[in-house]
Design an enzyme around this catalytic site. Structure first.
Site, PDB file in Angstrom:
ATOM      1  N   ASP A   6     -10.379  -8.466   8.608  1.00 52.37           N
ATOM      2  CA  ASP A   6     -11.798  -8.416   8.094  1.00 52.37           C
ATOM      3  C   ASP A   6     -12.395  -9.690   8.346  1.00 52.37           C
ATOM      4  O   ASP A   6     -13.589  -9.740   8.797  1.00 52.37           O
ATOM      5  CB  ASP A   6     -12.142  -7.714   6.761  1.00 52.37           C
ATOM      6  CG  ASP A   6     -11.912  -6.395   7.054  1.00 52.37           C
ATOM      7  OD1 ASP A   6     -11.862  -5.725   7.993  1.00 52.37           O
ATOM      8  OD2 ASP A   6     -12.437  -5.748   5.589  1.00 52.37           O
TER       9      ASP A   6
ATOM     10  N   ASP B  35      -2.668 -18.354   2.348  1.00 52.06           N
ATOM     11  CA  ASP B  35      -3.780 -18.777   1.847  1.00 52.06           C
ATOM     12  C   ASP B  35      -4.231 -19.854   2.825  1.00 52.06           C
ATOM     13  O   ASP B  35      -5.601 -20.104   3.038  1.00 52.06           O
ATOM     14  CB  ASP B  35      -3.387 -19.320   0.407  1.00 52.06           C
ATOM     15  CG  ASP B  35      -2.214 -20.002   0.451  1.00 52.06           C
ATOM     16  OD1 ASP B  35      -1.242 -19.825   1.283  1.00 52.06           O
ATOM     17  OD2 ASP B  35      -1.880 -20.584  -0.877  1.00 52.06           O
TER      18      ASP B  35
ATOM     19  N   TYR C 161       0.725  -1.132  -0.092  1.00 46.95           N
ATOM     20  CA  TYR C 161       0.066   0.047   0.150  1.00 46.95           C
ATOM     21  C   TYR C 161       0.815   1.211  -0.072  1.00 46.95           C
ATOM     22  O   TYR C 161       0.350   2.278  -0.341  1.00 46.95           O
ATOM     23  CB  TYR C 161      -1.094  -0.129   1.305  1.00 46.95           C
ATOM     24  CG  TYR C 161      -2.080  -1.103   1.178  1.00 46.95           C
ATOM     25  CD1 TYR C 161      -2.019  -2.051  -0.005  1.00 46.95           C
ATOM     26  CD2 TYR C 161      -2.863  -1.363   2.388  1.00 46.95           C
ATOM     27  CE1 TYR C 161      -3.232  -3.031   0.084  1.00 46.95           C
ATOM     28  CE2 TYR C 161      -3.660  -2.213   2.294  1.00 46.95           C
ATOM     29  CZ  TYR C 161      -3.766  -3.243   1.353  1.00 46.95           C
ATOM     30  OH  TYR C 161      -4.591  -4.204   1.375  1.00 46.95           O
TER      31      TYR C 161
ATOM     32  N   ASP D 205      -4.684  -6.725   6.255  1.00 47.96           N
ATOM     33  CA  ASP D 205      -6.236  -6.140   5.946  1.00 47.96           C
ATOM     34  C   ASP D 205      -7.156  -7.095   5.587  1.00 47.96           C
ATOM     35  O   ASP D 205      -8.123  -6.997   6.162  1.00 47.96           O
ATOM     36  CB  ASP D 205      -5.787  -5.165   4.608  1.00 47.96           C
ATOM     37  CG  ASP D 205      -6.909  -4.111   4.128  1.00 47.96           C
ATOM     38  OD1 ASP D 205      -7.862  -4.159   5.006  1.00 47.96           O
ATOM     39  OD2 ASP D 205      -6.771  -3.675   3.122  1.00 47.96           O
TER      40      ASP D 205
ATOM     41  N   LYS E 203       3.797 -15.289   2.448  1.00 43.48           N
ATOM     42  CA  LYS E 203       3.791 -16.243   1.412  1.00 43.48           C
ATOM     43  C   LYS E 203       5.117 -16.414   0.806  1.00 43.48           C
ATOM     44  O   LYS E 203       5.574 -16.099  -0.236  1.00 43.48           O
ATOM     45  CB  LYS E 203       2.969 -15.266   0.356  1.00 43.48           C
ATOM     46  CG  LYS E 203       2.772 -15.851  -1.124  1.00 43.48           C
ATOM     47  CD  LYS E 203       1.439 -17.043  -0.914  1.00 43.48           C
ATOM     48  CE  LYS E 203       1.392 -17.759  -2.133  1.00 43.48           C
ATOM     49  NZ  LYS E 203       0.485 -19.057  -1.771  1.00 43.48           N
TER      50      LYS E 203
END
Ligand code: NAD
Length: 361
Positions: free
Chosen positions: A255, A227, A146, A251, A195
């Site tokens: 959620d 994942d 980001y 992020d 990852k």
């Protein structure tokens, strides 16, 4: 202890819920012999109305001088408010970005806890919920994808977009230290999510997290691919204590974790820097649809204040007392409208705050 708190009521339901959190802090002060002094600053739409900008330099300086900041929420009805007829950097939510940047808040912490009394709101099956879950997502907030360079250009006649994901070892180390410190105050287990089978940034992440872990022999470290973590959150959420991860993975995962608790009005959060300083706020927004109606659930903000006691002031016993008072009020059957169920007693924002404050011993 004398605690200097800057409060930012903000917009919408913000003033109502912050008022209840201060009521609870004052009660903690009475019972445990601390004093909380509050300085109020404007941020968001109310600051735009007063000064033409969502956060003034003076307000930011006031926040910097405090021991901690307690925020309600900012923003209005996006489709229907004059606050949004301006450039994005002048809208209410720009105040949030400015204060996070101005206070160097690089660590975002969001607990996801399932109250047994609210189990019916959890979208997972009973056999998956088991005896419940109680985790914290520690997300890096100021680096990664980001914040990297990005551009869109035409390459060989094709529109091509590039985003870059960069982390240096220092950015990884400081968030890892936060996660291990917080794990020490909890069940002493860190799951670092990356990852590393694909990304270089993740391989560096893993290496630095292991270096940090060496200084915390009492805390168990496990690595998990992102994942798999997304799957494990809905298959076996009870396995997690502290999840440590980079900005974009955090992020998404935070959620997901908050959704499985089933109740947005209950979710607290904290954003921290390298010191004990933190900004504490509910995970929800300013809910303009119910503002001023005594309908808002103040519990997320009250639990954010409990996090402030624990992480900025090291008042663990007092934070435990606030959390126990919330559990007691729920066990006694009191509910605000958003979490109300058949057989429970519906109460408003102010009554809920008062009930919790009364139960702090
Ligand atoms: P929201 O979280 O404000 O509301 C979503 C839904 O949840 C609404 O139906 C609302 O009534 C309900 N809700 C939220 N908090 C509640 C509470 N404590 N008690 C009972 N019900 C509650 O999200 P939104 O509607 O997408 O956004 C509204 C405004 O808030 C927008 O301006 C948005 O930009 C802003 N916002 C601010 C923050 C922040 O200040 N950190 C975060 C998210 C959104």
């Amino acid at each position: 202890m004398d605690c200097r708190v800057v409060i930012i009521p903000g917009d919408g339901i913000g003033p109502e819920i912050v008022r209840e959190a201060c009521k609870v802090l004052d009660r903690v002060g009475q019972v445990y012999g601390h004093s909380f002094s509050y300085t109020e600053i404007l941020m968001g739409g109310c600051s735009i109305d007063a000064y033409g900008v969502p956060l003034t330099e003076e307000a930011l300086e006031t926040a910097k001088a405090a021991d901690a900041v307690l925020l309600g929420a900012v923003g209005g009805d996006v489709g229907n408010s004059r606050w949004y007829d301006v450039a994005p950097n002048l809208r209410p939510e720009a105040g949030l970005l400015a204060i996070r940047k101005g206070l160097n808040l690089f660590a975002n912490m969001r607990p996801a806890y399932l109250y047994s009394q609210l189990q019916a709101a959890c979208p997972l099956k009973e056999e998956i919920i088991g005896s419940g879950f109680d985790m914290v997502i520690m997300r890096e907030l100021t680096g990664g994808l980001y914040f990297g360079d990005r551009h869109t250009e035409t390459v060989n006649g094709l529109r091509t977009a590039v985003d870059t994901l960069t982390y240096n070892e220092e950015e990884i180390r400081r968030i890892a230290v936060k996660a291990f410190d917080i794990a020490r105050k909890r069940r002493k287990k860190v799951t670092s999510v990356d990852k590393a089978n694909v990304l270089d940034s993740s391989r560096l992440w893993r290496a630095v997290v292991e270096e940090v872990a060496a200084g915390y022999p009492d805390v168990e470290l496990k690595h998990m691919l992102v994942d798999n973590c997304a799957m494990q959150l809905v298959m076996n959420p009870g396995q997690f204590d502290v999840i440590l991860t980079e900005n974009m993975f955090g992020d998404i995962l935070s959620d997901e974790a908050s959704m499985i608790t089933g109740s947005i009005g209950m979710l607290s959060s904290a954003s921290l820097n390298e010191t004990k300083f933190g900004l504490y706020e509910p995970s929800h927004g300013s809910a303009p649809d119910i503002a001023g109606k005594d309908l808002a659930n103040p519990i997320a903000t009250i639990l954010s204040a409990a996090m402030m006691l624990r992480y900025s002031f090291d008042l663990d016993k007092e934070a435990d007392a606030v959390e126990a008072a919330v559990r007691q009020v729920l066990a006694e059957g009191y509910r605000t409208a958003d979490i109300w169920a058949e057989g429970c007693r519906k109460v408003g924002t102010a009554e809920m705050g008062g009930l919790i404050a009364e139960r702090i011993h």
